[in-house]
Design a protein around this motif. Sequence first.
Motif, short mmCIF file in Angstrom:
data_model
loop_
_atom_site.label_atom_id
_atom_site.label_comp_id
_atom_site.label_asym_id
_atom_site.label_seq_id
_atom_site.Cartn_x
_atom_site.Cartn_y
_atom_site.Cartn_z
N THR A 1 2.03 4.54 -1.95
CA THR A 1 1.63 3.43 -1.09
C THR A 1 0.43 2.74 -1.71
OG1 THR A 1 0.07 4.71 0.24
CG2 THR A 1 2.38 4.74 0.95
N LYS B 1 10.64 -0.72 0.19
CA LYS B 1 9.42 -1.45 0.57
C LYS B 1 9.12 -1.30 2.06
CE LYS B 1 9.33 -4.81 -3.17
NZ LYS B 1 9.36 -6.23 -3.55
N GLN B 2 10.16 -1.26 2.88
CA GLN B 2 9.95 -1.04 4.31
C GLN B 2 9.39 0.36 4.55
OE1 GLN B 2 13.17 -1.80 6.97
NE2 GLN B 2 13.38 -3.95 6.40
N LYS C 1 7.63 2.22 2.52
CA LYS C 1 6.24 2.27 2.07
C LYS C 1 5.31 1.62 3.10
CE LYS C 1 6.75 2.48 -2.94
NZ LYS C 1 6.50 1.78 -4.21
N TRP C 2 5.78 0.51 3.68
CA TRP C 2 4.97 -0.16 4.70
C TRP C 2 4.79 0.73 5.92
CZ3 TRP C 2 6.32 -1.87 9.68
CH2 TRP C 2 5.30 -2.59 10.33
N SER D 1 2.33 3.42 5.14
CA SER D 1 0.99 2.82 5.11
C SER D 1 0.45 2.62 6.52
CB SER D 1 1.02 1.48 4.38
OG SER D 1 1.46 1.62 3.06
N VAL E 1 -2.93 -3.47 6.04
CA VAL E 1 -1.65 -3.02 5.49
C VAL E 1 -0.75 -4.21 5.21
CG1 VAL E 1 0.44 -1.70 6.03
CG2 VAL E 1 -1.79 -0.74 6.57
N LYS E 2 -0.82 -5.21 6.07
CA LYS E 2 0.00 -6.42 5.91
C LYS E 2 -0.31 -7.13 4.58
CE LYS E 2 0.36 -10.99 8.03
NZ LYS E 2 -0.12 -11.82 9.14
N HIS F 1 1.69 -5.93 1.70
CA HIS F 1 3.15 -6.10 1.75
C HIS F 1 3.57 -7.51 2.17
CE1 HIS F 1 3.76 -1.73 1.39
NE2 HIS F 1 2.67 -1.64 2.11
N ASN G 1 6.90 -9.28 0.96
CA ASN G 1 8.20 -8.63 1.17
C ASN G 1 9.01 -9.41 2.22
OD1 ASN G 1 10.36 -6.95 1.61
ND2 ASN G 1 9.16 -5.12 1.98
N LEU H 1 10.25 -7.89 5.73
CA LEU H 1 9.29 -7.58 6.79
C LEU H 1 8.87 -8.86 7.50
CD1 LEU H 1 7.10 -5.03 4.82
CD2 LEU H 1 8.84 -4.49 6.52
#
Length: 198
Positions: free
Chosen positions: A16, A112-113, A115-116, A119, A155-156, A159, A162, A165
């Motif tokens: 992450t 990627k989702q 990992k988000w 996180s 966190v946003k 990512h 992406n 998201l």
Amino acid sequence: ATTSMILKACSWLTKTPLTYLHFKYQHELILAAFRTERHLRHMPSHPTGTCRPCNICNSPDHILHTFIKCPLAQITWLRIKLTIQEVTHTCYNLDPTQIFFGLPKKPLLPLKQAKWITSLIASANYVLAHIYYKRTYPFPISYLSEQLLKAYHEVKTFHHSNPSLNFSNTAAQIIAGTHPSSNDQTYELYMKRWAHLT
């Protein structure tokens, strides 16, 4: 937990984009190294030398209580769950294993989702740990909202590019507790207990 699960969780956490400060407490939870009152009471700086109860609901101190069972933790995970559902457009439920290990549940979501989500879970655990060590009484619910919203935005930023998201205003409202869907029976339970304590 098995050794392989611990190693997998530690390895996944390093994938992450979080800084060490944000995943420090998640790492401690994975390794069962989070310091509760049972450990802290032996330190010379401890104010009483005995295990103090939860400063939110006065329940006996325990790691499972702090991160899962406390009404404050329940509010936090309700908001996190609803935020994940809003951002990923999936029906997503959290369980204690995911909260403690930060591992995405199976079947695996797109990388990627996943990992988000890890996180966001690690950031929420950071907020809960920070509140635990701060031991503010009486505890303002606005502080939780402020810290969760801050964690969400941090966190946003990792990512934001992406396309899978959906970082909408609704998601920000849910995590801040200002959206109707984030104020359910868990919140009412918290307020009843809080009214009883104050």
